[in-house]
Design a protein around this motif. Structure first.
Motif, mmCIF file in Angstrom:
data_model
loop_
_atom_site.group_PDB
_atom_site.id
_atom_site.type_symbol
_atom_site.label_atom_id
_atom_site.label_comp_id
_atom_site.label_asym_id
_atom_site.label_seq_id
_atom_site.Cartn_x
_atom_site.Cartn_y
_atom_site.Cartn_z
ATOM 1 N N THR A 13 38.912 38.513 24.114
ATOM 2 C CA THR A 13 38.332 37.330 24.767
ATOM 3 C C THR A 13 38.959 37.110 26.132
ATOM 4 O O THR A 13 38.272 36.754 27.104
ATOM 5 N N LEU A 14 40.242 37.339 26.234
ATOM 6 C CA LEU A 14 40.946 37.206 27.508
ATOM 7 C C LEU A 14 40.413 38.209 28.528
ATOM 8 O O LEU A 14 40.220 37.882 29.714
ATOM 9 N N LEU A 15 40.135 39.415 28.088
ATOM 10 C CA LEU A 15 39.618 40.439 28.994
ATOM 11 C C LEU A 15 38.191 40.127 29.433
ATOM 12 O O LEU A 15 37.803 40.416 30.568
ATOM 13 N N ARG A 16 37.389 39.559 28.527
ATOM 14 C CA ARG A 16 36.015 39.207 28.907
ATOM 15 C C ARG A 16 36.010 38.137 30.001
ATOM 16 O O ARG A 16 35.124 38.117 30.850
ATOM 17 N N GLU A 17 37.001 37.248 29.972
ATOM 18 C CA GLU A 17 37.077 36.233 31.019
ATOM 19 C C GLU A 17 37.342 36.874 32.378
ATOM 20 O O GLU A 17 36.867 36.393 33.414
ATOM 21 N N GLY A 30 41.131 29.358 31.570
ATOM 22 C CA GLY A 30 42.473 29.352 32.117
ATOM 23 C C GLY A 30 43.556 29.073 31.097
ATOM 24 O O GLY A 30 44.745 29.122 31.433
ATOM 25 N N MET A 31 43.186 28.781 29.849
ATOM 26 C CA MET A 31 44.174 28.451 28.819
ATOM 27 C C MET A 31 44.285 29.539 27.757
ATOM 28 O O MET A 31 45.063 29.407 26.810
ATOM 29 N N LEU A 32 43.518 30.611 27.896
ATOM 30 C CA LEU A 32 43.526 31.647 26.868
ATOM 31 C C LEU A 32 44.872 32.363 26.809
ATOM 32 O O LEU A 32 45.389 32.640 25.719
ATOM 33 N N ARG A 33 45.433 32.675 27.966
ATOM 34 C CA ARG A 33 46.742 33.326 27.986
ATOM 35 C C ARG A 33 47.811 32.408 27.393
ATOM 36 O O ARG A 33 48.675 32.837 26.618
ATOM 37 N N TRP A 34 47.734 31.133 27.758
ATOM 38 C CA TRP A 34 48.718 30.155 27.280
ATOM 39 C C TRP A 34 48.651 29.989 25.765
ATOM 40 O O TRP A 34 49.679 29.988 25.084
ATOM 41 N N THR A 35 47.449 29.858 25.222
ATOM 42 C CA THR A 35 47.308 29.695 23.772
ATOM 43 C C THR A 35 47.751 30.949 23.019
ATOM 44 O O THR A 35 48.307 30.853 21.920
ATOM 45 N N LEU A 36 47.537 32.129 23.614
ATOM 46 C CA LEU A 36 47.977 33.363 22.971
ATOM 47 C C LEU A 36 49.498 33.406 22.845
ATOM 48 O O LEU A 36 50.045 33.709 21.783
ATOM 49 N N VAL A 495 42.355 29.940 51.157
ATOM 50 C CA VAL A 495 43.424 30.868 50.783
ATOM 51 C C VAL A 495 43.383 31.141 49.280
ATOM 52 O O VAL A 495 43.495 32.292 48.843
ATOM 53 N N ALA A 496 43.211 30.083 48.488
ATOM 54 C CA ALA A 496 43.125 30.263 47.035
ATOM 55 C C ALA A 496 41.915 31.112 46.657
ATOM 56 O O ALA A 496 41.989 31.954 45.752
ATOM 57 N N GLY A 497 40.791 30.903 47.343
ATOM 58 C CA GLY A 497 39.613 31.719 47.074
ATOM 59 C C GLY A 497 39.851 33.184 47.386
ATOM 60 O O GLY A 497 39.430 34.077 46.633
ATOM 61 N N TYR A 498 40.534 33.446 48.506
ATOM 62 C CA TYR A 498 40.840 34.836 48.873
ATOM 63 C C TYR A 498 41.769 35.472 47.839
ATOM 64 O O TYR A 498 41.557 36.614 47.412
ATOM 65 N N LEU A 499 42.820 34.743 47.439
ATOM 66 C CA LEU A 499 43.755 35.285 46.461
ATOM 67 C C LEU A 499 43.081 35.513 45.116
ATOM 68 O O LEU A 499 43.390 36.485 44.413
ATOM 69 N N GLY A 500 42.147 34.636 44.745
ATOM 70 C CA GLY A 500 41.424 34.810 43.492
ATOM 71 C C GLY A 500 40.524 36.033 43.506
ATOM 72 O O GLY A 500 40.383 36.719 42.486
ATOM 73 N N ARG A 501 39.903 36.308 44.655
ATOM 74 C CA ARG A 501 39.062 37.517 44.754
ATOM 75 C C ARG A 501 39.915 38.778 44.769
ATOM 76 O O ARG A 501 39.506 39.823 44.241
ATOM 77 N N ALA A 502 41.101 38.698 45.375
ATOM 78 C CA ALA A 502 41.970 39.878 45.453
ATOM 79 C C ALA A 502 42.680 40.159 44.138
ATOM 80 O O ALA A 502 42.950 41.310 43.811
ATOM 81 N N ASP A 503 42.987 39.097 43.375
ATOM 82 C CA ASP A 503 43.753 39.238 42.135
ATOM 83 C C ASP A 503 43.054 38.453 41.034
ATOM 84 O O ASP A 503 43.167 37.228 40.965
ATOM 85 N N PRO A 504 42.322 39.122 40.133
ATOM 86 C CA PRO A 504 41.599 38.399 39.069
ATOM 87 C C PRO A 504 42.518 37.603 38.143
ATOM 88 O O PRO A 504 42.111 36.562 37.613
ATOM 89 N N TRP A 505 43.758 38.069 37.928
ATOM 90 C CA TRP A 505 44.678 37.344 37.054
ATOM 91 C C TRP A 505 45.123 36.031 37.701
ATOM 92 O O TRP A 505 45.388 35.053 37.009
ATOM 93 N N TYR A 506 45.230 36.010 39.029
ATOM 94 C CA TYR A 506 45.516 34.765 39.747
ATOM 95 C C TYR A 506 44.333 33.806 39.609
ATOM 96 O O TYR A 506 44.518 32.605 39.406
ATOM 97 N N GLU A 507 43.143 34.323 39.715
ATOM 98 C CA GLU A 507 41.951 33.496 39.564
ATOM 99 C C GLU A 507 41.882 32.874 38.172
ATOM 100 O O GLU A 507 41.552 31.696 38.018
ATOM 101 N N SER A 508 42.233 33.661 37.162
ATOM 102 C CA SER A 508 42.118 33.186 35.788
ATOM 103 C C SER A 508 43.200 32.174 35.421
ATOM 104 O O SER A 508 42.931 31.218 34.694
#
Length: 757
Positions: A13-17, A30-36, A495-508
């Motif tokens: 499920t985390l990977l599908r996000e 954004g809470m899937l990693r935390w709950t895991l 800046v946040a939008g750019y970082l989210g596009r460059a790094d999917p884990w940052y976006e998530s």
């Protein structure tokens, strides 16, 4: 099998996000990693199951060429491994082999793979070493084998965030530090190291009881013993895991021997418990409302040399405020040995010379006597109780610092070589807000680099890391941009939008906090609210600063602004994201009629001359010039696509074009776009325009007649270049040391992966 199936489902499920398939319940985003991770914390014995599942998914991602899965899975795995009570060496070996495979891939995969491979090599030899180092540095525990310290500074602009958000963050950060005494943290390190090395043969319950009944001095003794054993094993190239386990078992038995009921609970009795989790304490976090321009520099100085080390704490604030550098005395930061000036206590007055320093009389020639420097009479200046240079110089006498120079009575006596400085402190600066607070950060960072160029103090002692968490209010901000419409929320977080596009884990994990933090801060007070906020916000911040170590470097741009009044000095500033200009409507009364006539003939706006260097594929400088009539322009430093060059300005000029037709004369606005790295703009009329930097109305300049924009140069480069130019006036190219110095000032913001191409 049931536990493994449940964990596998959560991981998938985390990977599908990551692929953009967000969960049906938007509150879970954004809470899937935390709950895991929280699920594993509740049952630490399942840590090995999660590591095994993550290793299989990593191998599957490599075979199936799903590279965007690799870094998120690897970060999740390493965070689990650090917190796990005990991981079999077979699993660690599989993770280590996978990290070595990443060395054949391009950046950032090879960089992260090498970093984790080096950590895993030490962890396999000395289990529990990663946990131990993290707790020691984050809690600033005294330890000679590992003397590193870390601290998280959260900065928020009170004019950009509501009072409710600031109060909620202050409450959460303070609550996270309540139960984290040095005694408890030392016990955590001892228990985790014992359990990691001995596995299920460690009687955790008996160990906890024994430590609980000990005085703090005894706990500190065993803590130092454990740290020394783990660090010694981790540094040895030919260390044996069995020898390390045997050494820790000796310490383990010695600790248990202090328990009166030790005979009832013999060491190594696995029937008394099994694996138990050891909490990973929250890092040392301080929250700051950014109200002063030099507040960042002051907090960093106090981190290096706390109040307890200063001569007079009540004089510290005044001393920092009056800190002015009068001499340029440092070499560039790239040098191994940095030269420091030493505060002289010699007044230069003959009567102040100590008797011991006077040389005995010896006959000499008249020429020699006349050539000596003579001390003249004068008035000795009374020094303040705490001189600023003395304050910093005294701070240089800590661990790894160079001792102050002593006067040499004879020229033949050579001074002792100075010990190299070590960066024992790490400051992790977390910015909360939108692009406007990043603009303030660029200003503060530029000012800090200029201070360090004049007098090096922080650079050789401090490792500085920047992090950014976007936070936007639910309602549009009341701040306007120089008579311009309120900027949209998406545009405020470029800046946040750019970082989210460059790094999917940052976006998530991070960009999802943009609206979640204000929502949690405004929730009514309830037990469920405290349960979520106290765990979630602090845990995500801790996870970000611990695992996000890959920087994305943004170019800082310098702007020089000239005003209509020739008496007024030009202003120099920097910006990070955007520069916006607009025609200034207010005009003197005597020019009103002239302006109306010209607007009727030539249309709205003002006449500008634009000179810029065009960006071409060959990277050669091609200077162009043009004249046009415009109502304003916008310079964007953040590209819309992560594949574009970060060192490039996208300039959009609103050009007014006159159209003659049968119905008469009309005007239309045309967007004129160009790419450049440096640009000069000047108004050919008497009319002026306004300039706004980084979308912040507090950083607006009026009555501007011209401006120059170019990449901001690193201050240390400028200083070294100036020194060289003094001796070779006709030298235009960089020679000597300057060739190897960073030329441009870049602002690094850490993410989990950097830029994934």
């Amino acid at each position: 099998a049931e536990v493994e199936s449940d964990i596998l489902r959560r991981v998938r499920t985390l990977l599908r996000e990551l692929d953009g398939h967000h969960p049906a319940c938007q509150s879970d985003r954004g809470m899937l990693r935390w709950t895991l991770h929280k699920k594993i914390d509740q049952n630490p014995s399942n840590s090995s199951v999660l590591v095994r599942v993550l290793v299989k998914e990593l191998e599957r991602a490599e075979r199936g060429d799903f590279r965007h899965y690799i870094i998120p899975l690897l970060h999740t795995l390493m965070y689990t491994l650090i917190k796990a009570p005990c991981i079999p060496d077979e699993l660690c070996s599989r993770v280590y082999d996978f990290c070595k495979k990443l060395l054949t891939l391009p950046k950032p995969f090879c960089t992260i793979g090498l970093d984790y491979a080096m950590r895993l090599k030490m962890e396999r030899t000395a289990p529990g070493m990663l946990y131990q180092r993290m707790v020691i540095s984050e809690q600033s525990l005294k330890s000679d084998p590992y003397p590193y310290q870390e601290k998280i500074f959260i900065f928020a602009d009170p004019e950009l965030l509501s009072e409710a958000i600031c109060n909620a963050l202050v409450t959460d950060t303070e609550a996270a530090q309540v139960s984290q005494s040095p005694r408890a943290c030392m016990c955590y390190v001892v228990i985790h190291a014992m359990q990691a090395a001995l596995g299920e043969g460690c009687d955790v319950s008996g160990l906890k009881r024994s430590l609980q009944d000990m005085p703090t001095s005894n706990i500190e003794h065993w803590f130092q013993q454990v740290v020394a054993a783990v660090e010694c094993a981790g540094h040895k190239t030919s260390a044996d895991r069995g020898q390390h386990a045997a050494r820790l078992e000796e310490i383990y038995r010695a600790v248990l021997s202090t328990l009166q009921a030790a005979s009832l609970f013999p060491p190594g009795d696995a029937s008394l418990g099994g694996l138990q989790g050891t909490p990973l304490p929250n890092p040392n976090i301080s929250f700051h409302l950014w109200t002063e321009d030099d507040q960042l520099w002051k907090e960093l100085v106090l981190f290096i040399r706390p109040l307890s080390q200063s001569c007079e704490p009540n004089c510290l604030s005044q001393d920092l405020d009056n800190f002015e550098i009068q001499d340029i005395i440092s070499d560039c930061e790239c040098c191994e040995q940095t030269r420091f000036s030493v505060l002289s206590t010699d007044s230069g007055i003959e009567r102040d010379l100590p008797a011991a320093a006077e040389e005995p009389f010896s006959p000499c020639s008249a020429e020699t006597e006349q050539s000596r420097l003579q001390r003249k009479g004068g008035i000795k200046k009374k020094l303040s109780p705490l001189e600023s240079v003395a304050f910093l110089q005294a701070g240089c006498n800590g661990a790894g610092a160079k001792p102050p120079a002593k006067p040499q009575k004879r020229a033949s006596v050579l001074p002792e070589p100075a010990a190299p400085l070590q960066r024992l402190h790490t400051a992790r600066i977390v910015l909360l807000g939108d692009d406007r607070i990043l603009g303030r950060l660029a200003q503060a960072y530029h000012s800090l680099r200029k201070r360090e160029t004049r007098r090096v103090f922080l650079t050789p002692r401090l490792n500085l890391q920047f992090y950014y968490i976007p936070v936007v209010m639910g309602q549009p901000s009341t701040l306007t941009v120089v008579d311009h419409a309120v900027t949209g929320q998406e545009e405020l977080c470029e800046v946040a939008g750019y970082l989210g596009r460059a790094d999917p884990w940052y976006e998530s994990n991070i960009n999802t906090l943009c609206h979640m933090i204000p929502k949690l801060a405004t929730m009514p007070s309830s037990p469920s609210k405290h349960l979520v906020t106290d765990l979630f916000i602090t845990d995500v911040i801790a996870y970000y600063v611990r695992m996000g170590v890959q920087p994305v470097c943004f170019q800082v741009y310098a702007v020089k602004i000239f005003f209509n009044d020739p008496v007024q000095e030009p202003a120099e500033d920097v910006f990070l994201t955007e520069l916006r200009t607009q025609v200034q409507e207010s005009n003197p009364y005597r020019e009103l009629n002239t302006t109306k006539k010209k607007t009727t003939l030539d249309g709205p706006g003002i006449d500008l001359t634009v000179t810029y260097k065009k960006v071409v594929v060959s990277d050669r400088a091609k200077e162009l010039a043009m004249s046009l009539r415009s109502t304003g322009l916008v310079m964007k430093a953040i590209p819309a696509d992560e594949a574009e060059d970060l060192v490039c300005l996208n300039v959009n000029i609103t050009e007014i074009v006159r159209i003659n037709n049968l119905s008469g004369r009309s005007f239309s606005a045309v967007a004129n776009r160009l790419k450049t790295r440096s640009i000069k703009i000047r108004s050919t009329e008497q009319r002026t325009f306004t300039v706004c930097l980084d979308k912040d109305s507090r950083r607006a300049y009026k009555n501007v007649i011209s401006m120059e924009v170019s990449p901001c140069l690193e201050p240390s480069y400028c200083l070294q270049k100036t020194r060289i130019m003094k001796f070779s006036l006709h030298e235009t190219e960089d020679v000597g040391l300057v060739k190897y110095m960073p030329k441009s000032l870049l602002l690094p913001i850490n993410t989990f992966a950097g830029i994934i191409q």
